[in-house]
Design an enzyme around this catalytic site. Structure first.
Site, PDB file in Angstrom:
ATOM      1  N   GLU A 165      32.218  39.640  43.330  1.00 27.41           N
ATOM      2  CA  GLU A 165      31.389  38.508  42.915  1.00 27.41           C
ATOM      3  C   GLU A 165      30.095  38.996  42.253  1.00 27.41           C
ATOM      4  O   GLU A 165      29.010  38.467  42.506  1.00 27.41           O
ATOM      5  CB  GLU A 165      31.085  37.594  44.108  1.00 27.41           C
ATOM      6  N   GLU A 194      40.175  34.385  46.309  1.00 28.91           N
ATOM      7  CA  GLU A 194      39.702  33.878  47.597  1.00 28.91           C
ATOM      8  C   GLU A 194      39.867  32.365  47.614  1.00 28.91           C
ATOM      9  O   GLU A 194      39.027  31.639  47.097  1.00 28.91           O
ATOM     10  CB  GLU A 194      38.233  34.242  47.852  1.00 28.91           C
TER      11      GLU A 194
END
Length: 582
Positions: free
Chosen positions: A159, A235
């Site tokens: 991320e 995710e």
């Protein structure tokens, strides 16, 4: 050796044939190694063909230059076991993992490096990552698919589009992984916006998305960015984590989850976050900081597909039905016999005050100014600051400057206040019993931030000092308390009511089972079972009971030590058969 090829083209291909990746996330470092097989068997029975895991740098290099790949941290054994069960593996070995894990997986000792810049193309950060990769990839490299292992993909960073846009840093990480033997395809994973995908991306590497809702909308945005490449949610947030004082255990909307899963399997590929969350054993919970510090609880149940202690949920069976429409569900026998027990109530066996055993479990370090944990070579736990104070009996305008995260103040071993979070730098008056006193400040590191722009501000203890009435106070003794040596506690020494203290309990059992420790009436602290730190407790919840896995117990006599800091003591503790997450 059975070797295969895995390629990322317009889709994912195994040996030239299209495949659909149905993966579940679980972190080997949050699960007793004795239960890895059980959790992986349940993953396979769900219909998954892949397991995904982060790699936590801080557990593998707990002290600079000292590496650990044993027990719960034996990543080689975990990956080999997945391969033995016929599962592929996605490994995410970035230096930073977020994961609601302490400091996002970065080792705390990085903060002892003056002027270090984390997650950037700078020194000394990159050299330290390179040294770590040299050790880690000795394990990972031979476990890749082309060499007969189960690893099919690796992730670069995590991320990063939420943190920065240093593309040279990302390129350097990729080059380091390749230099150390990575040959499987790489991916990145970011929030599903054009900006995050761009900032966290790297030319020639497939971006994947992290999200928990609105799948068709998110995939459309990703499609506009990646073109003719496979869509994957790396995710799929099918639950959420809990922070202390958040009020209740967070759960998801199962019907919404089911709709999103159906869309993901129709349009692309999925990795459940989390299939099985596990536990933040020890002091390894992370934290967030938005308006204030929000440390995570010990449980990482996450409202996942398996519970914290590995049981099947309604979510498991509902997801299994959906997955069964896209693949043939395998027949899997669960080979690990796991039982739960309520062992009943235990009375305190022995007790001793921290102040009585301080010199047994710590060594005094004297300095004119307060030093942080990191400056003293400490990563986790507590630290006690001691000084002489001669300011009369009414202490005015006390401020604890640059501190993290929770302070308990004592004058002559009598508690005179608790300051937590944003209260630390606020002025605070208190009374002391005489003109000159010994002042102790017990600081607790509640868990370093694992997300956002405050990573470089995570020094714990007292950084800038303690001021009274506008004046900085000097001359301090420091006692580091990582509590990794509870076997050295002498319970024959004195106990004083209202002080931070250790309480010993004994449990005699004929069979080791999973159980859950209830601390009704107790304030705040942590618990050790046969020397293993099973995590923190706090009366503010939401979590009310701590999970004790059977492998942490033994037939015969077991020792449980409760360290309580606030002077709030229950009449006993109890071991129950069910969890209570609030």
């Amino acid at each position: 050796m059975n070797t295969h090829t895995f390629e990322i083209r317009d889709d994912f291909y195994m040996d030239g044939e299209k495949i659909k990746i149905i993966s579940g996330g679980m972190h080997y470092f949050r699960i007793p190694w004795q239960y890895w097989r059980d959790r992986l068997e349940k993953l396979k029975a769900l219909g998954c063909n892949t397991v995904e895991t982060y790699v936590a740098w801080n557990v593998h290099e707990p002290k600079e230059g000292q590496f650990c790949f044993e027990g719960m941290y034996d990543i080689k054994k975990f990956i080999e076991l997945a391969g033995e069960l016929g599962l592929w593996v996605i490994v995410r070995p970035s230096p930073f993992i977020c994961a609601e894990w302490e400091f996002g997986g970065l080792p705390a000792w990085l903060l002892s490096k003056e002027s270090i810049r984390l997650r950037t193309n700078t020194e000394p950060f990159l050299s330290l990552v390179e040294r770590y990769y040299q050790e880690l990839f000795q394990i990972l490299t031979p476990l890749q698919l082309p060499y007969g292992g189960p690893i099919i993909m690796m992730q670069i960073e995590n991320e990063y589009g939420y943190y920065g846009n240093d593309v040279n840093y990302m390129i350097t990480l990729k080059s380091s992984m390749e230099k150390n033997g990575a040959i499987v395809p790489f991916v990145t994973s970011d929030g599903p916006t054009k900006q995050t995908l761009m900032d966290g991306g790297i030319p020639g590497v497939l971006p994947t998305g992290n999200f928990g809702s609105r799948t068709r909308e998110r995939f459309q945005i990703m499609k506009e960015c990646i073109g003719d490449k496979p869509l994957m949610c790396m995710e799929f947030w099918i639950g959420w984590f809990d922070a202390w004082e958040c009020g209740k255990h967070n759960t998801s909307d199962l019907e919404e989850n089911k709709k999103d899963l159906t869309d993901m399997l129709e349009l692309g590929h999925v990795n459940f976050y989390m299939f099985h969350g596990g536990t933040n054993f020890g002091f390894m919970n992370g934290a967030n900081f938005y308006d204030r510090l929000e440390p995570d609880v010990t449980s990482y149940d996450y409202d996942a597909i398996l519970t914290e202690n590995g049981e099947l949920t309604k979510k498991y069976y509902e997801f299994q039905k959906i997955i069964g429409t896209y693949t043939t569900l395998p027949k899997v026998n669960f080979t690990t016999d796991i039982k739960k027990c309520a062992y009943g109530t235990l009375a305190i066996n022995r007790k001793v005050s921290l102040f009585s055993v301080l010199d047994d479990i710590s060594k005094e370090v004297v300095s004119p100014c307060t030093l942080t944990m990191e400056q003293l070579g400490q990563n986790y736990g507590y630290i006690l600051y001691r000084t002489k104070l001669h300011r009369g009996t009414h202490i005015k305008k006390c401020r604890i400057l640059g501190a993290g995260d929770r302070a308990i103040l004592f004058a002559e071993e009598q508690q005179v206040g608790i300051r937590y979070n944003l209260e630390l730098e606020q002025e605070y008056d208190f009374e002391v019993p005489k003109e000159e006193v010994t002042l102790d400040i017990l600081m607790e590191n509640m868990g370093r931030v694992n997300f956002g722009l405050r990573l470089e501000e995570q020094a714990k203890g007292i950084k800038k000092g303690v001021a009274f009435d506008g004046m900085l106070h000097c001359n301090w003794s420091h006692y580091t308390l990582p509590l990794d040596n509870v076997d050295q506690i002498d319970f024959n020494k004195s106990y004083k009511v209202g002080t931070p203290s250790f309480y010993e309990f004994e449990l005699d059992i004929k069979e080791a089972c999973d159980t859950f420790l209830a601390l009704n009436g107790w304030g705040k602290g942590c618990v050790f079972v046969n020397g293993e730190n099973i995590g923190r407790f706090w009366e503010r919840g939401p979590q009310k009971r701590l999970y004790i896995p059977a492998p942490f117990l033994k037939v015969g006599r077991n020792q449980i030590i409760v360290f309580e800091t606030d002077g709030k003591i229950g009449e006993n503790i109890s071991l129950e058969a069910e969890p209570d997450l609030g």
